[in-house]
Design a protein around this motif. Structure first.
Motif, mmCIF file in Angstrom:
data_model
loop_
_atom_site.group_PDB
_atom_site.id
_atom_site.type_symbol
_atom_site.label_atom_id
_atom_site.label_comp_id
_atom_site.label_asym_id
_atom_site.label_seq_id
_atom_site.Cartn_x
_atom_site.Cartn_y
_atom_site.Cartn_z
ATOM 1 N N GLU A 1 -4.550 3.087 6.213
ATOM 2 C CA GLU A 1 -3.123 2.772 6.219
ATOM 3 C C GLU A 1 -2.711 2.076 7.513
ATOM 4 O OE1 GLU A 1 -1.015 6.368 5.275
ATOM 5 O OE2 GLU A 1 -1.929 6.536 3.291
ATOM 6 N N MET B 1 0.848 -1.192 0.000
ATOM 7 C CA MET B 1 0.000 0.000 0.000
ATOM 8 C C MET B 1 0.879 1.236 0.000
ATOM 9 S SD MET B 1 -3.056 0.973 2.671
ATOM 10 C CE MET B 1 -4.229 2.276 2.288
ATOM 11 N N ASP B 2 0.492 2.226 -0.764
ATOM 12 C CA ASP B 2 1.225 3.480 -0.836
ATOM 13 C C ASP B 2 0.825 4.361 0.344
ATOM 14 O OD1 ASP B 2 2.654 5.717 -1.611
ATOM 15 O OD2 ASP B 2 1.102 6.401 -3.006
ATOM 16 N N TYR B 3 1.667 4.382 1.386
ATOM 17 C CA TYR B 3 1.338 5.159 2.569
ATOM 18 C C TYR B 3 1.566 6.643 2.305
ATOM 19 C CZ TYR B 3 1.440 0.716 5.140
ATOM 20 O OH TYR B 3 1.192 -0.554 5.574
ATOM 21 N N GLN B 4 0.567 7.434 2.635
ATOM 22 C CA GLN B 4 0.643 8.884 2.477
ATOM 23 C C GLN B 4 0.468 9.621 3.801
ATOM 24 O OE1 GLN B 4 -1.977 10.287 -0.651
ATOM 25 N NE2 GLN B 4 -1.450 8.563 -2.002
ATOM 26 N N ARG C 1 4.052 6.792 8.050
ATOM 27 C CA ARG C 1 5.355 6.333 7.557
ATOM 28 C C ARG C 1 5.701 5.057 8.298
ATOM 29 N NH1 ARG C 1 8.163 10.566 8.854
ATOM 30 N NH2 ARG C 1 9.323 9.681 10.607
ATOM 31 N N ARG D 1 -8.036 8.012 5.339
ATOM 32 C CA ARG D 1 -6.882 7.378 4.698
ATOM 33 C C ARG D 1 -5.895 6.893 5.755
ATOM 34 N NH1 ARG D 1 -4.685 6.586 -0.229
ATOM 35 N NH2 ARG D 1 -2.504 5.947 -0.095
ATOM 36 N N HIS E 1 -4.004 -1.515 7.448
ATOM 37 C CA HIS E 1 -3.158 -2.292 6.550
ATOM 38 C C HIS E 1 -1.814 -2.601 7.205
ATOM 39 C CE1 HIS E 1 -0.188 -2.837 3.268
ATOM 40 N NE2 HIS E 1 -1.170 -3.479 2.667
#
Length: 288
Positions: free
Chosen positions: A35, A1-4, A7, A31, A38
Motif C-alpha cells: 500500500e 487500491m483498497d487501502y487496509q 489511510r 500489505r 502504491h
C-alpha cells in the motif's frame, strides 16, 4: 487500491499517509508495504499532491515488522512453502521496496513520528526529507539483537544523515534510544509534544510548497539526494547546468524572472508528468 493497513487523506495539496494498525502499534506488514509503494507512486504522478506526510495512528509510529503474520506465512514474505531457499537474486527486502518508492517520489516527504519507531519503523523514514518526532519517542535499529542485518536501504541512508560513529553505535548495539538523542545526532529535524507532531509537519509542508514551483522542488529533490554520490563535483555541475537551462527555457522558470520584474506572482503551470523520468544523469542499476 483498497487501502487496509494505511489511510490516505489529501487536503491543501498535502497528502497524509497514516499507518493504520493502531491495535498492533502499526506493525509493518507486507500489505502495508504494497500500500505504501502504491501510495507513493500515485503521489508522484498526481499534480494535486505537492507534499507527503507519513504518520501513525494511535500511540506509536511503527513498532517494526509484524512478527505474527495474519496468513501464517513467513515473516519476511519469502515463499518457503516447499522448504526450499529461494534464489538469492530474486529476494526483495520489503522495507527496501518502501524506501526506494520514497526515494523515487519527486514530492517532499515528511515523517511525523508520533511515537515509537523501531526496526523498519525507523529505517523506512530515512529516505524522507525531514523527520519530526515526539518528545521521548523510543527509537531503535534493533537488528543485531535479533541476529539480523540492516535493511530498507538504511546502510546507504543512515550514514548520510548522522556521523558514521553514531550510525555504527546504533546499528552495532541495537539499543533503544530516545528521540532526544536522535535530535542531537541530526536524525530528527525537531521534537514536539506527541499531540502536535502532525500539526508541526503540516506547517512545515505548507511552508515548503507555499511559493515554490512544483517542478523546481521535484528536480531539486532528485539533485540533492543523488548528486552527492558523484565522484567529482564536475558531474554535479553538468546536471545543474542542464537543469537550470531547461527550467528557464521550457519549464516553470519561463515566467519566474518575468514575474519578479513585473512585481507579480509567477505562473507555475508546467505539468510534472511532462518532464522526463530519466535524464541520464542517475542511471539505476538493474535489479531482478
Amino acid at each position: 487500491m483498497d487501502y487496509q493497513h494505511i489511510r490516505a487523506d489529501l487536503a491543501d495539496h498535502i497528502l497524509t499517509l497514516t499507518l493504520n494498525r493502531p491495535d498492533r502499534l502499526n506493525a509493518f506488514t507486507l500489505r502495508m508495504k504494497d500500500e505504501l509503494v502504491h501510495a507513493f507512486g500515485e503521489a508522484d504522478r498526481d499534480n494535486a499532491v505537492r507534499a507527503v506526510i507519513v504518520t501513525g495512528a494511535g500511540r506509536a509510529f511503527c513498532a517494526g515488522m509484524e512478527m505474527q503474520p495474519e496468513d501464517g506465512g513467513h515473516v519476511f514474505g519469502y515463499d518457503d512453502a516447499e522448504g526450499e531457499t529461494p534464489p538469492l537474486d530474486t529476494i526483495r527486502d520489503s522495507g527496501g521496496e518502501v524506501s526506494l518508492a520514497i526515494y523515487n517520489c519527486r514530492k517532499p516527504v515528511i515523517g511525523a513520528l508520533n511515537g515509537a519507531a523501531v526496526g523498519v519503523g525507523i529505517t523506512m523514514t530515512l529516505p524522507m526529507d525531514f523527520r519530526l518526532a515526539a518528545h521521548g519517542a523510543k527509537i531503535g535499529f534493533v537488528f543485531s539483537q535479533r541476529g539480523l542485518t540492516p535493511e530498507a536501504c538504511s546502510s546507504w541512508f543512515l550514514p548520510r544523515l548522522v556521523p558514521m560513529h553514531k550510525a555504527l553505535e546504533w546499528i552495532y548495539s541495537g539499543d533503544i534510544f530516545l528521540a532526544e538523542e536522535g535530535l542531537e545526532a541530526g536524525l530528527f529535524r525537531s521534537l514536539h509534544d506527541k499531540e502536535s507532531v502532525l500539526d508541526a509537519a503540516r506547517e512545515l509542508a505548507a511552508r515548503l510548497i507555499a511559493k515554490s514551483s512544483p517542478v523546481s522542488v521535484a528536480l531539486a529533490r532528485q539533485m540533492l539526494w543523488r548528486n552527492p554520490s558523484f565522484e567529482h563535483p564536475m558531474r554535479a555541475h553538468a546536471v545543474e547546468s542542464s537543469m537550470i537551462y531547461r527550467a528557464n527555457e521550457f519549464w516553470d522558470g519561463k515566467d519566474g524572472f518575468t514575474a519578479f520584474l513585473e512585481k507579480r506572482g509567477p505562473v507555475f503551470d508546467t505539468d510534472l508528468n511532462d518532464l522526463p523520468r530519466d535524464f541520464g544523469f542517475w542511471p539505476e542499476p538493474p535489479l531482478k
